[in-house]
Design a protein around this motif. Sequence first.
Motif, mmCIF file in Angstrom:
data_model
loop_
_atom_site.group_PDB
_atom_site.id
_atom_site.type_symbol
_atom_site.label_atom_id
_atom_site.label_comp_id
_atom_site.label_asym_id
_atom_site.label_seq_id
_atom_site.Cartn_x
_atom_site.Cartn_y
_atom_site.Cartn_z
ATOM 1 N N VAL A 102 0.871 -1.122 -0.237
ATOM 2 C CA VAL A 102 0.038 0.011 -0.173
ATOM 3 C C VAL A 102 1.003 1.204 -0.121
ATOM 4 O O VAL A 102 1.697 1.438 0.791
ATOM 5 C CB VAL A 102 -1.049 -0.020 1.148
ATOM 6 C CG1 VAL A 102 -1.886 1.359 1.225
ATOM 7 C CG2 VAL A 102 -1.655 -1.297 1.416
ATOM 8 N N CYS A 103 0.683 1.961 -1.055
ATOM 9 C CA CYS A 103 1.712 3.232 -1.360
ATOM 10 C C CYS A 103 0.816 4.454 -0.799
ATOM 11 O O CYS A 103 -0.578 4.394 -1.231
ATOM 12 C CB CYS A 103 2.270 3.315 -2.584
ATOM 13 S SG CYS A 103 3.031 4.843 -3.014
ATOM 14 N N HIS A 104 1.261 5.507 -0.499
ATOM 15 C CA HIS A 104 0.630 6.652 -0.148
ATOM 16 C C HIS A 104 -0.113 6.978 -1.209
ATOM 17 O O HIS A 104 -1.523 7.572 -1.354
ATOM 18 C CB HIS A 104 1.528 7.479 0.378
ATOM 19 C CG HIS A 104 1.124 9.144 0.719
ATOM 20 N ND1 HIS A 104 0.216 9.387 1.665
ATOM 21 C CD2 HIS A 104 1.376 10.451 0.241
ATOM 22 C CE1 HIS A 104 -0.039 10.542 1.680
ATOM 23 N NE2 HIS A 104 0.614 11.447 0.832
ATOM 24 N N THR A 105 0.322 6.911 -2.534
ATOM 25 C CA THR A 105 -0.486 7.422 -3.825
ATOM 26 C C THR A 105 -1.595 6.721 -3.905
ATOM 27 O O THR A 105 -2.576 7.320 -4.325
ATOM 28 C CB THR A 105 0.586 7.161 -4.829
ATOM 29 O OG1 THR A 105 1.702 8.058 -4.687
ATOM 30 C CG2 THR A 105 0.059 7.730 -6.170
ATOM 31 N N ASP A 106 -1.429 5.426 -3.441
ATOM 32 C CA ASP A 106 -2.956 4.759 -3.597
ATOM 33 C C ASP A 106 -4.277 5.476 -2.648
ATOM 34 O O ASP A 106 -5.186 5.530 -3.095
ATOM 35 C CB ASP A 106 -2.719 3.228 -2.962
ATOM 36 C CG ASP A 106 -1.935 2.137 -3.915
ATOM 37 O OD1 ASP A 106 -2.244 2.287 -5.147
ATOM 38 O OD2 ASP A 106 -1.097 1.741 -3.271
ATOM 39 N N GLY A 129 -3.851 0.208 -6.459
ATOM 40 C CA GLY A 129 -2.850 -0.999 -6.338
ATOM 41 C C GLY A 129 -1.570 -0.766 -7.479
ATOM 42 O O GLY A 129 -1.774 -0.966 -8.603
ATOM 43 N N HIS A 130 -0.494 -0.522 -6.712
ATOM 44 C CA HIS A 130 0.760 -0.562 -7.948
ATOM 45 C C HIS A 130 2.118 -0.774 -7.370
ATOM 46 O O HIS A 130 3.180 -0.183 -7.738
ATOM 47 C CB HIS A 130 0.753 0.950 -8.417
ATOM 48 C CG HIS A 130 1.302 2.182 -7.166
ATOM 49 N ND1 HIS A 130 0.277 2.594 -6.453
ATOM 50 C CD2 HIS A 130 2.392 2.733 -7.246
ATOM 51 C CE1 HIS A 130 1.144 3.432 -5.874
ATOM 52 N NE2 HIS A 130 2.126 3.441 -6.108
ATOM 53 N N GLU A 131 2.092 -1.772 -6.367
ATOM 54 C CA GLU A 131 3.122 -2.322 -5.562
ATOM 55 C C GLU A 131 3.085 -3.815 -5.728
ATOM 56 O O GLU A 131 3.260 -4.489 -4.686
ATOM 57 C CB GLU A 131 3.656 -1.678 -4.197
ATOM 58 C CG GLU A 131 3.860 -0.504 -4.361
ATOM 59 C CD GLU A 131 4.544 0.142 -2.873
ATOM 60 O OE1 GLU A 131 4.313 -0.566 -1.980
ATOM 61 O OE2 GLU A 131 4.995 1.264 -2.876
ATOM 62 N N GLY A 184 8.881 -2.089 -6.350
ATOM 63 C CA GLY A 184 8.173 -1.502 -7.574
ATOM 64 C C GLY A 184 7.776 0.090 -7.515
ATOM 65 O O GLY A 184 7.720 0.588 -8.407
ATOM 66 N N CYS A 185 7.649 0.422 -6.354
ATOM 67 C CA CYS A 185 7.391 1.762 -6.345
ATOM 68 C C CYS A 185 8.125 2.608 -5.127
ATOM 69 O O CYS A 185 9.330 3.217 -5.337
ATOM 70 C CB CYS A 185 5.924 2.202 -6.063
ATOM 71 S SG CYS A 185 5.596 4.035 -6.175
ATOM 72 N N GLY A 186 7.597 2.406 -3.677
ATOM 73 C CA GLY A 186 7.865 3.216 -2.504
ATOM 74 C C GLY A 186 9.395 2.912 -2.442
ATOM 75 O O GLY A 186 10.175 3.811 -1.935
ATOM 76 N N LEU A 214 10.912 11.282 -9.915
ATOM 77 C CA LEU A 214 9.740 10.340 -9.732
ATOM 78 C C LEU A 214 10.505 9.030 -9.912
ATOM 79 O O LEU A 214 11.514 8.732 -10.574
ATOM 80 C CB LEU A 214 9.076 10.446 -11.219
ATOM 81 C CG LEU A 214 7.700 11.612 -11.253
ATOM 82 C CD1 LEU A 214 7.482 11.777 -12.750
ATOM 83 C CD2 LEU A 214 6.702 11.359 -10.120
ATOM 84 N N GLU A 215 9.627 8.181 -9.064
ATOM 85 C CA GLU A 215 10.175 6.749 -9.055
ATOM 86 C C GLU A 215 11.573 6.620 -8.822
ATOM 87 O O GLU A 215 12.200 5.673 -9.218
ATOM 88 C CB GLU A 215 9.672 6.254 -10.400
ATOM 89 C CG GLU A 215 8.218 6.042 -10.534
ATOM 90 C CD GLU A 215 7.458 5.182 -9.554
ATOM 91 O OE1 GLU A 215 7.865 4.317 -8.863
ATOM 92 O OE2 GLU A 215 6.157 5.537 -9.134
ATOM 93 N N GLY A 216 12.279 7.522 -8.276
ATOM 94 C CA GLY A 216 13.681 7.351 -7.940
ATOM 95 C C GLY A 216 14.525 7.251 -9.148
ATOM 96 O O GLY A 216 15.572 6.569 -9.002
HETATM 97 C C1 CXF Z 1 3.901 8.996 -7.686
HETATM 98 C C2 CXF Z 1 4.073 10.061 -6.558
HETATM 99 C C3 CXF Z 1 3.419 11.143 -6.754
HETATM 100 C C4 CXF Z 1 3.424 11.776 -8.091
HETATM 101 C C5 CXF Z 1 3.086 10.866 -9.174
HETATM 102 C C6 CXF Z 1 3.790 9.526 -9.021
HETATM 103 N N1 CXF Z 1 4.490 7.792 -7.572
HETATM 104 C C7 CXF Z 1 4.378 6.698 -6.590
HETATM 105 O O1 CXF Z 1 3.573 6.485 -5.774
#
Ligand code: CXF
Length: 377
Positions: free
Chosen positions: A51-55, A71-73, A178-180, A322-324
């Motif tokens: 669970v990412c903050h972005t969700d 859902g993106h992780e 894959g994300c955070g 973005l995305e490191g």
């Molecule tokens: C997001 C962070 C906020 C801007 C768009 C991309 N990345 C992943 O959660």
Amino acid sequence: MSQAQQSPSATARTARAAIVRQQGGPFSVESVEIATPRADEVLVRMVGTGVCHTDLVCRDAFPVPMPIVLGHEGAGIVEAVGSKVSTLRPGDHVVLSFNSCGGCHNCAHEAPAYCFNFMPLNFGGALEDGSSPLSQAGLNIHANFFGQSSFATYAVVRESNAVAIATDLPLEIMGPLGCGIQTGAGAALNSLKVTKGTSFAIFGGGAVGLSALMAAKAVGAAPVIVVEPNAARRQLAVELGADATIDPRAVEDVSAAIKAVGNGGVLAALDTTGIPAVITTAADALLPNGQLGLVGVSPMEANLPVNIMSMITRGIGIKAILEGDSQPREFIPQLVELYRQGKFPFDRLIKTFPFEQINEAAHASEDGSVIKPVVVF
Ligand code: CXF
Ligand code: ZN
């Protein structure tokens, strides 16, 4: 895409998916139908999804079409592949990452996080032709969130969106790579180019900040200073190698406290909070030629709160990240290798929840009791 639009792919199977029906509403776990993978897609049986903050931002406020499966992780096992898929086979274990077009200038130059189509491809809630692989009783459900919509027992993703990993790894907790996790680690290593001896201040000890800390310590950065109000998170930061932690509520001048530890300041800083006043402090704490990375989600109306001449007279840089800056296919295996060597123990950030308890998992993220919740299927 209207909710009634037909998906062009044949329906393959039933899945359970956490649907958000309206902004601010809960996750509702329901049965859906999921399409067979197209030529360049794979069907993945999900095993665990972070669970990412972005969700949660998208569930509550950021404009995405509803109803949608977020859902993106995600991490899971490939179950079927399309006819043109050449790098993945059924049975492969994969981590899913963000979506990118593969054809624009930045995708062609190893910078897929800055894909010219990043926003529609990751937040549009549909495939490029406007259709969705998910439906319910003949009505389409918005999906393809970050190319995956992995709050579901199955996801259809493009081959290019899935990174194969070894089968001996604990698959259920690998999704956040894959994300955070890659965002924090990549911000330190790829964007800010933190290396041995780089002094580094990290603002925020959540999943992104602590991933930046672990990555920085893995390459010998020092001192690494974590600024975080939550005492348990400061303690964890110390256990993960922080040379110093600062409670911003306990010191009058955070920038002065960093300068005291960092011999006049730091060469690199990372803001994961998105709070303008914190960004001001982070910029102030930089030594000449220092670099500040921004990864936190700020209020939509916030502008950069940094004096331009104070930047110019020190030659400091500010980079929104973005995305490191990750190329997932290369960076995720690097993080896995560091994890195997015991130098990147990202599992210490994770607590698992059964998928049916996804609302509890989200709440644990919001109340700060869990750094990185992962729902398992
Ligand atoms: C997001 C962070 C906020 C801007 C768009 C991309 N990345 C992943 O959660
Ligand atoms: Zn994310």
